[in-house]
Design a protein around this motif. Sequence first.
Motif, short mmCIF file in Angstrom:
data_model
loop_
_atom_site.label_atom_id
_atom_site.label_comp_id
_atom_site.label_asym_id
_atom_site.label_seq_id
_atom_site.Cartn_x
_atom_site.Cartn_y
_atom_site.Cartn_z
N LEU A 192 31.92 42.66 51.53
CA LEU A 192 31.54 42.04 50.26
C LEU A 192 32.66 42.22 49.25
CD1 LEU A 192 27.80 43.07 49.65
CD2 LEU A 192 28.68 40.85 50.37
N ASP A 193 32.72 41.33 48.26
CA ASP A 193 33.68 41.50 47.20
C ASP A 193 33.26 42.65 46.29
OD1 ASP A 193 32.04 40.36 44.78
OD2 ASP A 193 31.82 38.89 46.39
N ARG A 194 34.16 43.07 45.38
CA ARG A 194 33.88 44.23 44.53
C ARG A 194 32.63 44.02 43.67
NH1 ARG A 194 36.37 48.70 42.28
NH2 ARG A 194 38.24 48.33 43.48
N LEU A 195 32.48 42.84 43.11
CA LEU A 195 31.36 42.58 42.21
C LEU A 195 30.02 42.77 42.92
CD1 LEU A 195 30.55 41.49 39.34
CD2 LEU A 195 30.39 39.25 40.43
N ASN A 196 29.84 42.10 44.06
CA ASN A 196 28.58 42.21 44.79
C ASN A 196 28.41 43.58 45.43
OD1 ASN A 196 27.04 39.61 44.68
ND2 ASN A 196 29.00 38.79 45.36
N SER A 197 29.51 44.21 45.84
CA SER A 197 29.41 45.57 46.39
C SER A 197 28.87 46.53 45.34
CB SER A 197 30.78 46.04 46.87
OG SER A 197 31.22 45.31 47.99
N GLY A 198 29.35 46.41 44.11
CA GLY A 198 28.88 47.27 43.03
C GLY A 198 27.43 47.01 42.70
N ALA A 199 27.04 45.74 42.68
CA ALA A 199 25.65 45.39 42.36
C ALA A 199 24.70 45.91 43.42
CB ALA A 199 25.52 43.87 42.22
N VAL A 200 25.05 45.74 44.69
CA VAL A 200 24.20 46.22 45.77
C VAL A 200 24.18 47.75 45.79
CG1 VAL A 200 23.86 46.30 48.27
CG2 VAL A 200 24.57 44.16 47.18
#
Length: 328
Positions: A93-101
């Motif tokens: 996953l990209d950083r944005l979605n990795s952080g959200a998850v």
Amino acid sequence: MLETAIQTFTSPVVLFFVLGLFAAFVRSDLAIPEPIAKAMSLYLMAAIGLKGGVAVAKSGIDATVLSALGAGIAAGFILPFFAFAVLKSFGRLDRLNSGAVAAHYGSISVVTFVTAVEILTGQAREPGGYMVAVMAAMEAPAILSGLLLARGAGSGSGTQSSGEMLHEVFTNSSIMLLLGAFVVGLIGGPLGFTDVAPFFEAGFKGVLCIFLLDMGLIAMRRIMDARAITWRLTLIAIFLPLVNGAVGTALGTVIGLDAGSAAALGVLCASASYIAVPAAMRLALPEADPGIYLTMSLSITFPFNVLINIGLISAFAVLLAGGSGAVP
């Protein structure tokens, strides 16, 4: 361990969840009206918060309670970093979605906790009432860590300020009701609880069964409609609760919690939020894909925890306690 697993899977609470999964899988038109589902959710959160506050008022605040709170807050901060690394490397996953998850997997699921308490109580391993406060304390640290990780790339000009995000976290309905009911129980104590005990105790198990029936329907229907979930993310949604649950249970045992409370801490670490954190992510990280974080937390991790992982965590807690898991 086998006995614990059998007790877990034959619990009416779990079986109603399985019924919901099956009904949705065969495309039944069975449904719980939204106003009723919301009312049940409010009832369950008020009941667990109130009873937790009463239990703490009865036992008092001691080193064990403070240790459990410290362990929960630390886990809320740290677990998202581990999840982020796994999501970004193996999950791709990209950083944005990795952080959200990752924020979801550092936070908690109230319904998973309530289900676990019911199952553990049936096994004579009722967790300490102070675990309700630990549960509430884990929400904000996880969201802050997830936001920090997601914003590391400097993404999202549309992200909201930290102040707005914190306001969203602490005024979220689930947190507000849990903490509020906990304080009411703490102030009122066992004597004050006597007058409302019939309402909050007599119907609790029945309401929880119907609520989990609804959760089973929602979880299976979301799985069947999922489009953004890869096999890698599916594996991660099972791997994280296994590892986090084992770590949380071991941590609870190390700091001196009884088997039931250590298992409850393990369940909190293993669960993934699908109410408070999604609401905060929609405000703070609107670019993140809810199809990923909601499907992983609600449709994969939640069923896995209810059907399998609560039993595994309970058995692990008993094993760490030396085989004696009943609360005196």
